[in-house]
Write a protein that holds these residues in place. Structure first.
Motif, PDB file in Angstrom:
ATOM      1  N   ILE A 126       0.851  -1.196   0.000  1.00  0.00           N
ATOM      2  CA  ILE A 126       0.000   0.000   0.000  1.00  0.00           C
ATOM      3  C   ILE A 126       0.886   1.245   0.000  1.00  0.00           C
ATOM      4  O   ILE A 126       1.640   1.481   0.941  1.00  0.00           O
ATOM      5  CB  ILE A 126      -0.940   0.052   1.229  1.00  0.00           C
ATOM      6  CG1 ILE A 126      -1.941  -1.108   1.212  1.00  0.00           C
ATOM      7  CG2 ILE A 126      -1.665   1.384   1.271  1.00  0.00           C
ATOM      8  CD1 ILE A 126      -3.192  -0.864   0.403  1.00  0.00           C
ATOM      9  N   PHE A 127       0.776   2.008  -1.079  1.00  0.00           N
ATOM     10  CA  PHE A 127       1.490   3.288  -1.178  1.00  0.00           C
ATOM     11  C   PHE A 127       0.719   4.282  -0.318  1.00  0.00           C
ATOM     12  O   PHE A 127      -0.458   4.543  -0.560  1.00  0.00           O
ATOM     13  CB  PHE A 127       1.524   3.730  -2.640  1.00  0.00           C
ATOM     14  CG  PHE A 127       2.449   4.883  -2.906  1.00  0.00           C
ATOM     15  CD1 PHE A 127       3.789   4.667  -3.191  1.00  0.00           C
ATOM     16  CD2 PHE A 127       1.984   6.188  -2.891  1.00  0.00           C
ATOM     17  CE1 PHE A 127       4.658   5.733  -3.438  1.00  0.00           C
ATOM     18  CE2 PHE A 127       2.842   7.262  -3.136  1.00  0.00           C
ATOM     19  CZ  PHE A 127       4.173   7.030  -3.418  1.00  0.00           C
ATOM     20  N   THR A 128       1.377   4.820   0.696  1.00  0.00           N
ATOM     21  CA  THR A 128       0.671   5.622   1.697  1.00  0.00           C
ATOM     22  C   THR A 128       1.261   7.020   1.790  1.00  0.00           C
ATOM     23  O   THR A 128       2.453   7.183   2.048  1.00  0.00           O
ATOM     24  CB  THR A 128       0.762   4.923   3.071  1.00  0.00           C
ATOM     25  OG1 THR A 128       0.215   3.602   2.944  1.00  0.00           O
ATOM     26  CG2 THR A 128      -0.008   5.689   4.127  1.00  0.00           C
ATOM     27  N   ASN A 223      -7.763   4.648  -3.172  1.00  0.00           N
ATOM     28  CA  ASN A 223      -8.011   5.404  -4.413  1.00  0.00           C
ATOM     29  C   ASN A 223      -7.665   4.630  -5.684  1.00  0.00           C
ATOM     30  O   ASN A 223      -8.064   5.029  -6.767  1.00  0.00           O
ATOM     31  CB  ASN A 223      -7.355   6.795  -4.368  1.00  0.00           C
ATOM     32  CG  ASN A 223      -5.833   6.742  -4.389  1.00  0.00           C
ATOM     33  OD1 ASN A 223      -5.231   6.080  -5.235  1.00  0.00           O
ATOM     34  ND2 ASN A 223      -5.199   7.441  -3.464  1.00  0.00           N
ATOM     35  N   HIS A 224      -6.917   3.555  -5.583  1.00  0.00           N
ATOM     36  CA  HIS A 224      -6.801   2.613  -6.699  1.00  0.00           C
ATOM     37  C   HIS A 224      -6.209   1.299  -6.206  1.00  0.00           C
ATOM     38  O   HIS A 224      -5.548   1.255  -5.179  1.00  0.00           O
ATOM     39  CB  HIS A 224      -5.972   3.162  -7.863  1.00  0.00           C
ATOM     40  CG  HIS A 224      -4.516   3.422  -7.551  1.00  0.00           C
ATOM     41  ND1 HIS A 224      -4.078   4.563  -6.924  1.00  0.00           N
ATOM     42  CD2 HIS A 224      -3.397   2.696  -7.799  1.00  0.00           C
ATOM     43  CE1 HIS A 224      -2.761   4.530  -6.797  1.00  0.00           C
ATOM     44  NE2 HIS A 224      -2.311   3.397  -7.311  1.00  0.00           N
ATOM     45  N   LEU A 225      -6.468   0.246  -6.973  1.00  0.00           N
ATOM     46  CA  LEU A 225      -5.849  -1.050  -6.736  1.00  0.00           C
ATOM     47  C   LEU A 225      -5.275  -1.482  -8.086  1.00  0.00           C
ATOM     48  O   LEU A 225      -5.947  -1.373  -9.110  1.00  0.00           O
ATOM     49  CB  LEU A 225      -6.869  -2.081  -6.285  1.00  0.00           C
ATOM     50  CG  LEU A 225      -7.151  -2.239  -4.795  1.00  0.00           C
ATOM     51  CD1 LEU A 225      -8.149  -3.362  -4.587  1.00  0.00           C
ATOM     52  CD2 LEU A 225      -5.879  -2.512  -4.005  1.00  0.00           C
ATOM     53  N   SER A 390       7.250   8.305 -11.672  1.00  0.00           N
ATOM     54  CA  SER A 390       6.055   7.629 -12.173  1.00  0.00           C
ATOM     55  C   SER A 390       4.856   7.946 -11.288  1.00  0.00           C
ATOM     56  O   SER A 390       3.758   8.226 -11.777  1.00  0.00           O
ATOM     57  CB  SER A 390       6.257   6.119 -12.190  1.00  0.00           C
ATOM     58  OG  SER A 390       7.351   5.763 -12.989  1.00  0.00           O
ATOM     59  N   ALA A 391       5.079   7.899  -9.979  1.00  0.00           N
ATOM     60  CA  ALA A 391       3.981   8.166  -9.036  1.00  0.00           C
ATOM     61  C   ALA A 391       3.446   9.565  -9.264  1.00  0.00           C
ATOM     62  O   ALA A 391       2.227   9.787  -9.286  1.00  0.00           O
ATOM     63  CB  ALA A 391       4.458   8.005  -7.600  1.00  0.00           C
ATOM     64  N   ALA A 392       4.352  10.521  -9.471  1.00  0.00           N
ATOM     65  CA  ALA A 392       3.911  11.904  -9.715  1.00  0.00           C
ATOM     66  C   ALA A 392       3.053  11.963 -10.974  1.00  0.00           C
ATOM     67  O   ALA A 392       2.018  12.626 -11.000  1.00  0.00           O
ATOM     68  CB  ALA A 392       5.121  12.825  -9.840  1.00  0.00           C
ATOM     69  N   GLY A 393       3.446  11.235 -12.008  1.00  0.00           N
ATOM     70  CA  GLY A 393       2.669  11.204 -13.249  1.00  0.00           C
ATOM     71  C   GLY A 393       1.278  10.616 -13.030  1.00  0.00           C
ATOM     72  O   GLY A 393       0.300  11.093 -13.604  1.00  0.00           O
ATOM     73  N   ILE A 394       1.215   9.594 -12.170  1.00  0.00           N
ATOM     74  CA  ILE A 394      -0.079   8.965 -11.862  1.00  0.00           C
ATOM     75  C   ILE A 394      -0.958   9.942 -11.073  1.00  0.00           C
ATOM     76  O   ILE A 394      -2.121  10.162 -11.400  1.00  0.00           O
ATOM     77  CB  ILE A 394       0.126   7.671 -11.034  1.00  0.00           C
ATOM     78  CG1 ILE A 394       0.977   6.647 -11.793  1.00  0.00           C
ATOM     79  CG2 ILE A 394      -1.209   7.090 -10.578  1.00  0.00           C
ATOM     80  CD1 ILE A 394       0.266   5.845 -12.839  1.00  0.00           C
ATOM     81  N   PHE A 395      -0.381  10.551 -10.042  1.00  0.00           N
ATOM     82  CA  PHE A 395      -1.115  11.553  -9.272  1.00  0.00           C
ATOM     83  C   PHE A 395      -1.669  12.621 -10.225  1.00  0.00           C
ATOM     84  O   PHE A 395      -2.855  12.915 -10.221  1.00  0.00           O
ATOM     85  CB  PHE A 395      -0.171  12.275  -8.290  1.00  0.00           C
ATOM     86  CG  PHE A 395      -0.125  11.712  -6.888  1.00  0.00           C
ATOM     87  CD1 PHE A 395      -1.188  11.874  -6.025  1.00  0.00           C
ATOM     88  CD2 PHE A 395       1.003  11.061  -6.426  1.00  0.00           C
ATOM     89  CE1 PHE A 395      -1.129  11.394  -4.720  1.00  0.00           C
ATOM     90  CE2 PHE A 395       1.075  10.572  -5.127  1.00  0.00           C
ATOM     91  CZ  PHE A 395       0.004  10.741  -4.270  1.00  0.00           C
ATOM     92  N   GLN A 396      -0.768  13.195 -11.037  1.00  0.00           N
ATOM     93  CA  GLN A 396      -1.155  14.327 -11.889  1.00  0.00           C
ATOM     94  C   GLN A 396      -2.289  13.960 -12.823  1.00  0.00           C
ATOM     95  O   GLN A 396      -3.235  14.724 -12.987  1.00  0.00           O
ATOM     96  CB  GLN A 396       0.034  14.809 -12.733  1.00  0.00           C
ATOM     97  CG  GLN A 396       1.206  15.340 -11.942  1.00  0.00           C
ATOM     98  CD  GLN A 396       0.907  16.617 -11.165  1.00  0.00           C
ATOM     99  OE1 GLN A 396      -0.245  17.004 -11.017  1.00  0.00           O
ATOM    100  NE2 GLN A 396       1.950  17.253 -10.654  1.00  0.00           N
TER     101      GLN A 396
HETATM  102  C1  OOG Z   1      -0.595   7.420  -5.184  1.00  0.00           C
HETATM  103  C2  OOG Z   1       0.052   7.504  -6.540  1.00  0.00           C
HETATM  104  C3  OOG Z   1       1.310   6.658  -6.596  1.00  0.00           C
HETATM  105  C4  OOG Z   1       2.009   4.504  -7.773  1.00  0.00           C
HETATM  106  O1  OOG Z   1       1.689   3.378  -8.161  1.00  0.00           O
HETATM  107  O2  OOG Z   1       3.071   5.034  -8.095  1.00  0.00           O
HETATM  108  C5  OOG Z   1       1.064   5.228  -6.913  1.00  0.00           C
HETATM  109  C6  OOG Z   1      -1.870   8.181  -5.044  1.00  0.00           C
HETATM  110  O3  OOG Z   1      -2.444   8.654  -6.042  1.00  0.00           O
HETATM  111  O4  OOG Z   1      -2.330   8.290  -3.887  1.00  0.00           O
HETATM  112  O5  OOG Z   1       0.127   4.611  -6.510  1.00  0.00           O
END
Ligand code: OOG
Ligand code: NI
Length: 447
Positions: A126-128, A223-225, A390-396
């Motif tokens: 879990i990314f927290t 918020n996602h799986l 990558s995480a920043a790209g997903i957030f954005q």
């Molecule tokens: C987390 C985004 C990051 C990933 O797979 O890099 C992430 C979020 O939107 O809370 O889940």
């Protein structure tokens, strides 16, 4: 005599319960899972060598279990309690991610299993993220957000009690584990009723959409799986056929013979109806779907090369062009296991073959020779973590077009760890220890 359920078993029950809940909440996630399972099955049928290798490395079984999720919390107390909750499932904080560089006002860790055996059983992660309220520049609004957060409890009383019971007893019985899974799930459930009025929601949303998402609801909704696929390009290209609208770019490294790290893509967030405290209705977008393909974990040297090449490739708007550009730039990254091993760019897990068992390594024999003679087999170690870019790209991509870039302020790992109530483990140390232990098991201690 205690009869406790193992942490691995509790984690598996929990991840399955979470998946079932999310399928109900976000039906497209169910569709995505079907697509991923089909693509994986096709991949394994087309590539018997890949299948045999995954099987031999004990990786096949975890494939269909495998997923990660992501949550965001607002206070130190919430983060620290989550740490204790995840500990029941054998998940520990690994890594520190500063997302403020990319204009996202959070810093994060990943809760995940760390031992070899636990990862093989179920690598659920879990990314927290912890919201950084200090990045709200309007002081009054910042105080208001803090006050709203202070009033909520995202854990049920029974959940808190079961965490405490686990700490006292050192485990949970089968029945208690079931109760724990059920109670813990409540923390991550979506609530269509906000804890604030729409005016407050709008004000926080204007600061940053993520702030409204964290502050205005009674829990920290998942918020996602993300299921793991063996061929992300194929899944991305099939998504429209399944009625799913993917984000433009696949994040991470390009397609390769030997996949490295992590490639990810997502589909856009749902617009969901919300009722506010004065009875007003509105909508909120936060929840989405994502897929990922995992490759070999890189050493610090490999990671530095990856970061350099990724920066050199830059970013684009068209996936095909972007992938082509990445592929060109990544020609400088060796793409066969032998080079990755010999240049110490990636981590490997070593084991004796049957031949090696019959004729074990003798002092002075080099690892390269032993591998060449087929006495030792080197399996790439799967990357178990995340990538900040990558995480920043997903957030954005899920904050909509209005995602503001903002000045970051100084993110601090020490602040994060103080909130967490523990230090985060260093992922590189974990990978290195795993490689080293595998060599020792082979009878090679001086490699
Ligand atoms: C987390 C985004 C990051 C990933 O797979 O890099 C992430 C979020 O939107 O809370 O889940
Ligand atoms: Ni994710």
């Amino acid at each position: 005599m205690n009869h406790f359920l193992s942490a691995d078993a509790i984690r598996t029950r929990f991840s399955q319960a979470m998946s079932a809940m999310y399928q109900q909440e976000v039906p497209q996630y169910g569709t995505l899972m079907t697509l991923v399972q089909r693509v994986n099955a096709r991949c394994l049928a087309d590539r018997p060598a890949l299948k045999a290798r995954l099987e031999a490395a004990d990786e096949l079984e975890r494939l269909n279990l495998e997923r990660h999720g992501a949550i965001r919390v607002g206070t130190a107390e919430e983060l620290a309690t989550l740490r204790q909750m995840f500990a029941v499932m054998g998940m520990e904080p690994v890594g520190y991610y500063d997302l403020s560089q990319a204009g996202v006002p959070v810093h994060s860790t990943a809760f995940r299993p760390v031992s070899d055996a636990a990862l093989r059983r179920n690598p659920f992660r879990i990314f927290t993220s912890l919201l950084r309220l200090e990045l709200i520049d309007d002081l009054q609004l910042r105080e208001k957000a803090a006050a709203i957060l202070a009033r909520r409890d995202i854990f049920t009383p029974r959940c808190r009690a079961l965490i405490a019971q686990h700490q006292q007893q050192g485990g949970l019985s089968d029945a208690d584990a079931d109760a724990f899974v059920k109670e813990a799930l409540e923390t991550f459930r979506w609530h269509g009723v906000s804890t604030v009025d729409s005016e407050t929601y709008q004000a926080l949303s204007q600061q940053h959409r993520l702030i409204a998402d964290v502050v205005c609801f009674p829990g920290c909704h998942i918020n996602h799986l993300t299921p793991r696929t063996l061929d992300i390009d194929l899944v991305q290209s099939l998504m429209p056929e399944y009625g799913i609208d993917p984000k433009a770019l696949i994040e991470g490294p390009p397609r390769r013979e030997v996949p490295i790290l992590l490639r990810q893509t997502s589909f856009k967030a749902l617009e969901e109806p919300v009722r506010f405290q004065q009875g007003e209705s509105g909508t909120h977008t936060a929840r989405f779907g994502e897929i990922e393909q995992r490759g070999v974990a890189l050493t610090p040297k490999g990671r530095a090369l990856y970061d350099r090449l990724l920066a050199e490739a830059g970013t684009g708007t068209d996936n095909q062009q972007h992938q082509q550009r990445l592929a060109e730039v990544f020609r400088d990254f060796p793409d066969d296991e032998r080079s990755l091993r010999e240049q110490q760019l990636a981590w490997f897990d070593y084991r004796l073959s049957e031949k090696g068992e019959a004729q074990p390594p003798r002092p002075g024999e080099s690892l390269a020779t032993l591998i060449e003679q087929g006495r030792i087999i080197a399996d790439p170690v799967v990357y178990e973590d995340f990538l900040p870019v990558s995480a920043a790209g997903i957030f954005q991509s899920n904050l909509g077009d209005k995602a503001q870039a903002r000045t970051a302020g100084n993110a601090s790992r020490a602040d994060f760890e103080a909130a967490l109530g523990a230090s985060v483990q260093d992922e590189m140390q974990l990978y290195q220890a795993r490689q080293q232990q595998s060599l020792v098991r082979c009878g090679i201690s001086d490699a």
